[in-house]
Design an enzyme around this catalytic site. Sequence first.
Site, PDB file in Angstrom:
ATOM      1  N   GLU A 173       0.798  -1.236   0.000  1.00 12.08           N
ATOM      2  CA  GLU A 173       0.000   0.000   0.000  1.00 12.08           C
ATOM      3  C   GLU A 173       0.829   1.283   0.000  1.00 12.08           C
ATOM      4  O   GLU A 173       0.887   2.002   1.007  1.00 12.08           O
ATOM      5  CB  GLU A 173      -0.928   0.021   1.231  1.00 12.08           C
ATOM      6  CG  GLU A 173      -1.974  -1.054   1.238  1.00 12.08           C
ATOM      7  CD  GLU A 173      -3.023  -0.842   2.329  1.00 12.08           C
ATOM      8  OE1 GLU A 173      -2.942   0.154   3.070  1.00 12.08           O
ATOM      9  OE2 GLU A 173      -3.939  -1.676   2.426  1.00 12.08           O
ATOM     10  N   GLU A 363      -5.408  -8.351   1.315  1.00 11.67           N
ATOM     11  CA  GLU A 363      -5.853  -8.032   2.680  1.00 11.67           C
ATOM     12  C   GLU A 363      -7.322  -7.650   2.653  1.00 11.67           C
ATOM     13  O   GLU A 363      -7.760  -6.906   1.769  1.00 11.67           O
ATOM     14  CB  GLU A 363      -5.092  -6.819   3.270  1.00 11.67           C
ATOM     15  CG  GLU A 363      -3.728  -7.104   3.807  1.00 11.67           C
ATOM     16  CD  GLU A 363      -3.098  -5.864   4.450  1.00 11.67           C
ATOM     17  OE1 GLU A 363      -3.828  -5.028   5.019  1.00 11.67           O
ATOM     18  OE2 GLU A 363      -1.866  -5.744   4.366  1.00 11.67           O
TER      19      GLU A 363
HETATM   20  C1  BGC Z   1      -2.244  -2.424   6.274  1.00 14.66           C
HETATM   21  C2  BGC Z   1      -2.129  -3.259   7.534  1.00 14.66           C
HETATM   22  C3  BGC Z   1      -3.101  -2.735   8.576  1.00 14.66           C
HETATM   23  C4  BGC Z   1      -4.508  -2.835   8.046  1.00 14.66           C
HETATM   24  C5  BGC Z   1      -5.581  -2.392   9.015  1.00 14.66           C
HETATM   25  C6  BGC Z   1      -3.672  -2.141   5.880  1.00 14.66           C
HETATM   26  O1  BGC Z   1      -3.724  -0.920   5.269  1.00 14.66           O
HETATM   27  O2  BGC Z   1      -1.558  -3.026   5.234  1.00 14.66           O
HETATM   28  O3  BGC Z   1      -0.819  -3.239   7.949  1.00 14.66           O
HETATM   29  O4  BGC Z   1      -2.986  -3.391   9.792  1.00 14.66           O
HETATM   30  O5  BGC Z   1      -4.585  -2.006   6.909  1.00 14.66           O
HETATM   31  O6  BGC Z   1      -5.436  -1.059   9.316  1.00 14.66           O
END
Ligand code: BGC
Length: 452
Positions: A173, A363
């Site tokens: 990101e 994610e």
């Molecule tokens: C990030 C993670 C973070 C998650 C929740 C993502 O943008 O890659 O490291 O914990 O968001 O905030």
Amino acid sequence: MTTNNNIISSKNFDKDFLWGIATSAPQIEGAYNADGRGLSIWDVFAKRQGKIKDNSKPSHACNFYYRYKDDLLIAKALGFKIFRFSISWTRILPDGTGKVNPAGIKFYHNLIDECLQLGLVPYITLFHWDLPYDLQKEGGWTSHFVVKWFARFAKICCHEFGDKVKNWMVINEPMSFTALGYMLGIHAPGKKGLKNFLPAVFNATLAQAEGGRIIRAEVGNANIGTTFSCSEILPNNPNNHLDVAAANRIDILVNRLFVEPTLGLGFPNDGFALMDKLNFNNKAWRYYDKMQFDFDFIGLQNYFPLTIKHNSLIPIVNAMEVKPSKRKVPLNALGWEINPTSFYNIIKRFATYDGIKKIIITENGACFKDKMVNGVVNDIERIEYFKTHLTSLKKLHQEEKKLEGYFAWTLLDNFEWSEGYTARFGIVYVDFESQLRTIKQSGYWWRDFLTK
Ligand code: BGC
């Protein structure tokens, strides 16, 4: 709360659909000064009063550095096929550029070997925000040298681990760490303003493509990706042209800024004055070739949509978010809107980029105020979150050949950046005092989803 029973098992997906669980080094490893590791910008930033909500530090986090064997066993037992982790730059190169630290190399060999032995496919992220502090002293992401520094780190990792690991992601990101860390100052290294943000964006775009080229050159049969945050952006009033234009500007920043140069399309513009600055009044095109790399897959990470309203008092973007709490929508514990339809919409939109060959959701997840009662963490909201998002995912899977996989965020409750340990995203509950792990009900839900 409605329960969606349509999704019952991973059998509703193709057999080769990729199911993974995602983590990152600075959020779980701890052991911040063990075996020669150097300090990262997060170790130093967390010492500044008021920067981390609970005044905590990532120093020990989940102690994954010492507990990785047990934690990988949990990931395996819950049915995941893929383990995504990142490499801490300062374990490999304590001061970012100088001598390689053999103990750091050894740790990742051990971690990778353990994954392979368990039958967990490792997916490596090279950079998940923990820049070496010594490099920040030299300007960090605002210095054009960062591309070279990063390239060397990438090369060392490929050389060391490339025989064992074929799946690589260059950067996590870039929009998040450049905007939060170099524009708004709320993440490490705490820098603010366009004078930091614009060069950081420029250099991160170059480093990302360069990282791709290095992996291609160094690792035989590599599957190379990089990851972008994405959010559906909605105008507060779709009939108000000012809101629509404001939403478009935010969309450029949040969704298009990094993917488009990566695909060879250059920085987006659409008459947004800030983008002229980024293009150095039309000189950035000279770098467009270097910003482009033909990634095998793009990782997309989605947490929330944004509703945007025109506001001429806000500098640069003339736009502001209409907070979800004001709109009577479902929220997670950080006040982020939960909206599985927007998850569907934004992935769908990224799929329309011709240059994107494959998509993995690298994610997706949510934090809630989990409570342990008699040894049980009954996180029904998280189960509901995954059920509804996987329902959207199923639809995407049926419609989009490009979509190859989904990695849940995240295995363990961990150091959630400026939220410290107050925001729990894990499917495994961590007692940070005792380091005891308790699989949450959502963890068991995943096990059933993946294995039944
Ligand atoms: C990030 C993670 C973070 C998650 C929740 C993502 O943008 O890659 O490291 O914990 O968001 O905030």
